[in-house]
Each structure stands twice: as structure tokens, then as C-alpha cells.
Design a protein around this motif. Structure first.
Motif: not given
Length: 113
Positions: A63-70, A74-76, A84-91
Motif C-alpha cells: 500500500l502506498k501509505i507514504t502518499d498520506y504520511a503527513d 497528524a492522526g496520531l 512504544g506503540t506510538m513510535t511503532s506507528q510512526q516508524q
């Protein structure tokens, strides 16, 4: 119903050009017969059973999620999740900025190449 809606969501992504097949290097564990996430591989061994894991290319859907990275990042904001969960999601989102770098080259008078 789960499969029906999962397939429907996938088709929406595919029709918008956000899902494609490509060859991706994965963590393959022959003993377990499955692909493992990076977090499940410790020093080249599977987290479960300490079996050897090898990097191998595998054709799969991406999936091309990097097109929607910002937007995803921001949704986080404002979520009450463990750090740890937040870091995993950001990565997982994988947003990167990149950089510009200038090199001086002997014998080349141009300011930038």
C-alpha cells in the motif's frame, strides 16, 4: 462479512492506485513457514522458537501509505497510546524528509552539481 468488507476496502485502494504488487525483501522463517515482522526477528532468529530467519524477496501487495504520511502522522496526535506503540506507528508510516548535500570536487569550478 469480514472477508466481504476487507475485499471491498482493498478494491477501493486498488482502484485509486494505492495498492500494487511488487517484490519486497521479507523475513522468511522456513521452520515456521511464515513471514515475520522485523520486531519478531532477534539476532537473525525467530522470536518464537529461535529458528533461523533469512531475508528473501517475495511478491506481495503493498500500500502506498507514504502518499498520506503527513495525514497519517497528524492522526496520531492526541491519541492516548503507550509511547512504544506510538513510535511503532510512526516508524510504520515511514515518513522521511531527506536532505540536500553539496560536495566540492577537485578540478570542478561549478558551485553546485
Amino acid at each position: 462479512n469480514y472477508v466481504k468488507w476487507t475485499q471491498w476496502i482493498f478494491l477501493q485502494l486498488f482502484n485509486k492506485g494505492l495498492a500494487k504488487q511488487s517484490s519486497v525483501s521479507v523475513n522468511w522463517c522456513p521452520a515456521l513457514g511464515t513471514v515475520l515482522a522485523n520486531e519478531e526477528v532477534i539476532n537473525g532468529l525467530s522470536e518464537r522458537g529461535d529458528h533461523p530467519v533469512e531475508r528473501t524477496p517475495l511478491r506481495q501487495w503493498t500500500l502506498k501509505i507514504t502518499d498520506y504520511a503527513d495525514r497519517l502522522e497528524a492522526g496520531l496526535d492526541g491519541l492516548d497510546w503507550p509511547s512504544g506503540t506510538m513510535t511503532s506507528q510512526q516508524q510504520w508510516i515511514g515518513k522521511s524528509e531527506g536532505c540536500n548535500i553539496d560536495f566540492e570536487i577537485d578540478g570542478v569550478d561549478e558551485e553546485k552539481i
